[in-house]
Scaffold this active site. Sequence first.
Site, PDB file in Angstrom:
ATOM      1  N   CYS A  50     -48.318  10.561  69.082  1.00 50.95           N
ATOM      2  CA  CYS A  50     -47.504  11.764  68.846  1.00 50.95           C
ATOM      3  C   CYS A  50     -46.862  12.308  70.123  1.00 50.95           C
ATOM      4  CB  CYS A  50     -48.284  12.835  68.092  1.00 50.95           C
ATOM      5  SG  CYS A  50     -49.670  13.477  69.007  1.00 50.95           S
TER       6      CYS A  50
ATOM      7  N   HIS B  49     -52.541  16.915  69.827  1.00 48.87           N
ATOM      8  CA  HIS B  49     -51.424  16.670  68.908  1.00 48.87           C
ATOM      9  C   HIS B  49     -50.233  17.527  69.319  1.00 48.87           C
ATOM     10  CE1 HIS B  49     -49.334  15.457  65.336  1.00 48.87           C
ATOM     11  NE2 HIS B  49     -48.940  16.705  65.220  1.00 48.87           N
TER      12      HIS B  49
ATOM     13  N   ASP C  30     -50.722  10.022  65.013  1.00 50.84           N
ATOM     14  CA  ASP C  30     -51.404   8.722  64.949  1.00 50.84           C
ATOM     15  C   ASP C  30     -51.631   8.185  66.362  1.00 50.84           C
ATOM     16  OD1 ASP C  30     -48.886   8.142  65.794  1.00 50.84           O
ATOM     17  OD2 ASP C  30     -48.458   6.609  64.292  1.00 50.84           O
TER      18      ASP C  30
END
Length: 275
Positions: free
Chosen positions: A52, A262, A49
């Site tokens: 991370c 991510h 979100d």
Amino acid sequence: YKLSVSPEMDIMEYCRKEWRGNTPAAKRMRKGYEAVAQKFASIRRIRGDNYCAFRATLFQALSQATQLPRWLQSEDFAMLPENLLSKYDWIKQWQLRQKPGKRMGEISDEIKEYLILLRKKWKTISEIKGPLEKQEACDKLFKNEEEEYSLYEALKFLMLNTAIELYNADKSGRRVPVFSWLLFARDTSSNPCQLMQNHLNHIGHSGGLEQVEMFLLAYALQYTIQVYRLYKYSTDEFITLYPNDPEEDWPMVTLITEDDRHYNIPVRMCQETML
């Protein structure tokens, strides 16, 4: 309800599930995961979100913490927001995640609370001796959304403080790490005020950490962040260190990324690696 850090799973099992095809990219990812699996047995997925990088780094740092870092022990640590505000009026434009409309003048007390919370949690978790109990305490903390996001606000503020220190050091002719030049060479962050307005204020809202900001996070925490960058497998950037010339006494945390956006975390070092 989303888990911030999901339970561990065998690394190769995770890889087989995620990368089934025979494309060059899938093959490279599988090779990358195989290399990570030489060192670590499991992976834990991190909720994505835009926080991370913070989540993965802080979770790893806390789950292996055995003492309070020196910078967290200083007397005036909690006075940071007050001290910075007295010198730099522009910090009033700081944006809090939970309260996007509030001015910094009104929120310096809240940031002070977040910094105190960071110190308290770090101290509590580092004092837990048993690895299982320590892991449980970390899992519990990262299930408490209110506290978790407060800690990220503290990290962001520490990054701003570090950026100001580096910027001032460079301006007064002292040596600074190379990433600091790169940080302030961007059109969007030629000084700490722009860095705050165009980058730090947006982390968690509309974007995550860029690579040069991973260096800043590492310096703020005084941790080396080692990242397996799977899409760079078989190049010399496959394992990247932030910073690339770390201080010898900085502890190290390890993350995994497939795309530099991510981050997940590898856990359970394989026995032979530990020996």
